[in-house]
Motif scaffolding. Structure first.
Motif, PDB file in Angstrom:
ATOM      1  N   ALA A  57       0.677  -1.208   0.180  1.00  0.00           N
ATOM      2  CA  ALA A  57      -0.029   0.023  -0.019  1.00  0.00           C
ATOM      3  C   ALA A  57       0.840   1.034   0.117  1.00  0.00           C
ATOM      4  N   ARG A  58       2.068   1.195   0.623  1.00  0.00           N
ATOM      5  CA  ARG A  58       3.001   2.442   0.578  1.00  0.00           C
ATOM      6  C   ARG A  58       3.307   2.681  -0.740  1.00  0.00           C
ATOM      7  N   ASP A  59       3.186   2.105  -1.695  1.00  0.00           N
ATOM      8  CA  ASP A  59       3.649   2.149  -3.060  1.00  0.00           C
ATOM      9  C   ASP A  59       2.265   2.698  -4.052  1.00  0.00           C
ATOM     10  N   VAL A  60       1.403   2.748  -3.441  1.00  0.00           N
ATOM     11  CA  VAL A  60       0.198   2.882  -4.375  1.00  0.00           C
ATOM     12  C   VAL A  60       0.190   4.183  -5.083  1.00  0.00           C
ATOM     13  N   GLY A  61       1.105   5.084  -4.661  1.00  0.00           N
ATOM     14  CA  GLY A  61       1.262   6.426  -5.497  1.00  0.00           C
ATOM     15  C   GLY A  61       1.655   6.162  -6.835  1.00  0.00           C
ATOM     16  N   ARG A  62       2.375   4.913  -7.072  1.00  0.00           N
ATOM     17  CA  ARG A  62       2.830   4.698  -8.457  1.00  0.00           C
ATOM     18  C   ARG A  62       1.695   4.254  -9.400  1.00  0.00           C
ATOM     19  N   LEU A  63       0.637   3.586  -8.846  1.00  0.00           N
ATOM     20  CA  LEU A  63      -0.705   3.285  -9.673  1.00  0.00           C
ATOM     21  C   LEU A  63      -1.239   4.598  -9.843  1.00  0.00           C
ATOM     22  N   VAL A  64      -1.333   5.434  -8.897  1.00  0.00           N
ATOM     23  CA  VAL A  64      -2.080   6.824  -9.249  1.00  0.00           C
ATOM     24  C   VAL A  64      -1.310   7.574 -10.406  1.00  0.00           C
ATOM     25  N   THR A  65      -0.148   7.593 -10.176  1.00  0.00           N
ATOM     26  CA  THR A  65       0.695   8.479 -11.259  1.00  0.00           C
ATOM     27  C   THR A  65       0.604   7.761 -12.701  1.00  0.00           C
ATOM     28  N   LEU A  66       0.562   6.313 -12.790  1.00  0.00           N
ATOM     29  CA  LEU A  66       0.156   5.736 -14.080  1.00  0.00           C
ATOM     30  C   LEU A  66      -1.280   5.913 -14.544  1.00  0.00           C
ATOM     31  N   ALA A  67      -2.388   5.915 -13.723  1.00  0.00           N
ATOM     32  CA  ALA A  67      -3.513   6.043 -14.019  1.00  0.00           C
ATOM     33  C   ALA A  67      -3.751   7.449 -14.524  1.00  0.00           C
ATOM     34  N   GLN A  68      -3.238   8.540 -13.879  1.00  0.00           N
ATOM     35  CA  GLN A  68      -3.114   9.895 -14.378  1.00  0.00           C
ATOM     36  C   GLN A  68      -2.654  10.183 -15.578  1.00  0.00           C
ATOM     37  N   VAL A  77      -0.650   4.038   4.370  1.00  0.00           N
ATOM     38  CA  VAL A  77      -0.564   4.945   3.045  1.00  0.00           C
ATOM     39  C   VAL A  77       0.006   6.536   3.793  1.00  0.00           C
ATOM     40  N   ASP A  78       0.190   7.282   2.651  1.00  0.00           N
ATOM     41  CA  ASP A  78       0.746   8.739   3.265  1.00  0.00           C
ATOM     42  C   ASP A  78      -0.460   9.399   2.608  1.00  0.00           C
ATOM     43  N   VAL A  79      -1.242   9.766   3.704  1.00  0.00           N
ATOM     44  CA  VAL A  79      -2.596  10.277   3.373  1.00  0.00           C
ATOM     45  C   VAL A  79      -2.425  11.565   2.697  1.00  0.00           C
ATOM     46  N   PRO A  80      -1.608  12.656   3.363  1.00  0.00           N
ATOM     47  CA  PRO A  80      -1.555  14.048   2.444  1.00  0.00           C
ATOM     48  C   PRO A  80      -0.811  14.080   1.254  1.00  0.00           C
ATOM     49  N   ALA A  81       0.219  13.085   1.170  1.00  0.00           N
ATOM     50  CA  ALA A  81       0.690  12.998   0.106  1.00  0.00           C
ATOM     51  C   ALA A  81      -0.213  12.444  -1.209  1.00  0.00           C
ATOM     52  N   ARG A 129      -2.576  15.355  -1.936  1.00  0.00           N
ATOM     53  CA  ARG A 129      -1.917  16.330  -2.985  1.00  0.00           C
ATOM     54  C   ARG A 129      -1.775  15.797  -4.399  1.00  0.00           C
ATOM     55  N   GLN A 130      -1.518  14.380  -4.614  1.00  0.00           N
ATOM     56  CA  GLN A 130      -1.320  13.878  -5.732  1.00  0.00           C
ATOM     57  C   GLN A 130      -2.522  13.742  -6.603  1.00  0.00           C
ATOM     58  N   THR A 131      -3.710  13.499  -5.945  1.00  0.00           N
ATOM     59  CA  THR A 131      -5.036  13.452  -6.922  1.00  0.00           C
ATOM     60  C   THR A 131      -5.807  14.662  -6.698  1.00  0.00           C
ATOM     61  N   GLY A 132      -5.579  15.414  -5.515  1.00  0.00           N
ATOM     62  CA  GLY A 132      -6.339  16.770  -5.710  1.00  0.00           C
ATOM     63  C   GLY A 132      -7.870  16.384  -4.977  1.00  0.00           C
ATOM     64  N   ARG A 133      -7.943  15.226  -4.289  1.00  0.00           N
ATOM     65  CA  ARG A 133      -9.222  14.878  -3.718  1.00  0.00           C
ATOM     66  C   ARG A 133      -8.926  14.259  -2.477  1.00  0.00           C
ATOM     67  N   PRO A 134      -9.811  14.235  -1.482  1.00  0.00           N
ATOM     68  CA  PRO A 134      -9.601  13.603  -0.219  1.00  0.00           C
ATOM     69  C   PRO A 134      -9.706  12.123  -0.229  1.00  0.00           C
ATOM     70  N   VAL A 135      -8.758  11.631   0.493  1.00  0.00           N
ATOM     71  CA  VAL A 135      -8.693  10.062   0.440  1.00  0.00           C
ATOM     72  C   VAL A 135      -9.886   9.435   1.450  1.00  0.00           C
ATOM     73  N   ARG A 136     -10.768   8.706   1.087  1.00  0.00           N
ATOM     74  CA  ARG A 136     -12.145   8.412   1.440  1.00  0.00           C
ATOM     75  C   ARG A 136     -11.635   6.927   2.328  1.00  0.00           C
ATOM     76  N   SER A 137     -12.390   7.095   3.511  1.00  0.00           N
ATOM     77  CA  SER A 137     -12.262   5.705   4.227  1.00  0.00           C
ATOM     78  C   SER A 137     -13.673   5.251   5.260  1.00  0.00           C
ATOM     79  N   ARG A 138     -14.457   6.047   4.909  1.00  0.00           N
ATOM     80  CA  ARG A 138     -15.654   6.089   5.707  1.00  0.00           C
ATOM     81  C   ARG A 138     -16.851   6.517   4.753  1.00  0.00           C
TER      82      ARG A 138
END
Length: 179
Positions: free
Chosen positions: A18-29, A47-51, A54-63
């Motif tokens: 999960a710590r590397d999911v930002g890689r998937l976000v970058t590929l998708a973007q 995960v690094d929620v603030p990062a 910032r990367q997605t411009g959207r809040p990380v949702r968990s609830r």
């Protein structure tokens, strides 16, 4: 409608990768997706929620949202990565005891393409409950990829494989909707 018109929800479970999911976000973007990250409650610590925000411009949702919060847009596609043993089994059983699982429980019935990238060790992957769950999800049209290992998370391969699979499913769905 999202900025790009294509919303990809990335559902993240509590696994080391999960710590590397930002890689998937970058590929998708890079492929033009607007990405919404959703985590299981346990994955918040992975995960690094603030990062990611910032990367997605959207809040990380968990609830689940409260009644006074606006309803978020529906996803055009969902990738579950990394998917844990528990999440795969609960998804297959239709259990919706978290926001992430609630989204997954509805997705097949709504025709939303879902790709699952499990990060499950060999001992769990060979268990009968897991194998039955994978078989059941595939019977509903969910694409469950071969389980990745922690070593693969540092590379782009498993993330790219999940994205390639969802992009293909989305293209097939779009063509079918036009006919």
């Amino acid at each position: 409608m999202t900025e790009s018109g294509r919303l990809l929800q990335v559902i993240v479970c509590a696994a080391g990768a999960a710590r590397d999911v930002g890689r998937l976000v970058t590929l998708a973007q890079d492929e033009g997706w607007t990405v919404q990250v959703v985590t299981t409650p346990s994955a918040l610590d992975f995960v690094d929620v603030p990062a990611l925000e910032r990367q997605t411009g959207r809040p990380v949702r968990s609830r689940y949202r409260t009644p006074d919060e606006p309803k978020p847009p529906r996803a055009d596609a969902i990738i579950v990565a990394p998917a844990t043993y528990n999440t795969v089994n609960k998804f297959a059983q239709g259990i919706a005891d978290t926001y992430a699982l609630g989204l997954l429980a509805e997705a097949p019935g709504l025709g939303i393409p879902v790709v699952v990238l499990p990060f499950v060790n060999d001992a769990l992957a060979t268990r009968a409950p897991f194998r039955r769950s994978v078989e059941g999800l595939r019977a509903e049209g969910v694409r469950v990829l071969p389980s990745a290992t922690g070593d693969e998370s540092r590379e782009s391969h498993p993330w790219a494989l999940a994205l390639t699979e969802i992009s293909g499913k989305q293209a097939r769905r779009t063509r079918a909707d036009r006919s």
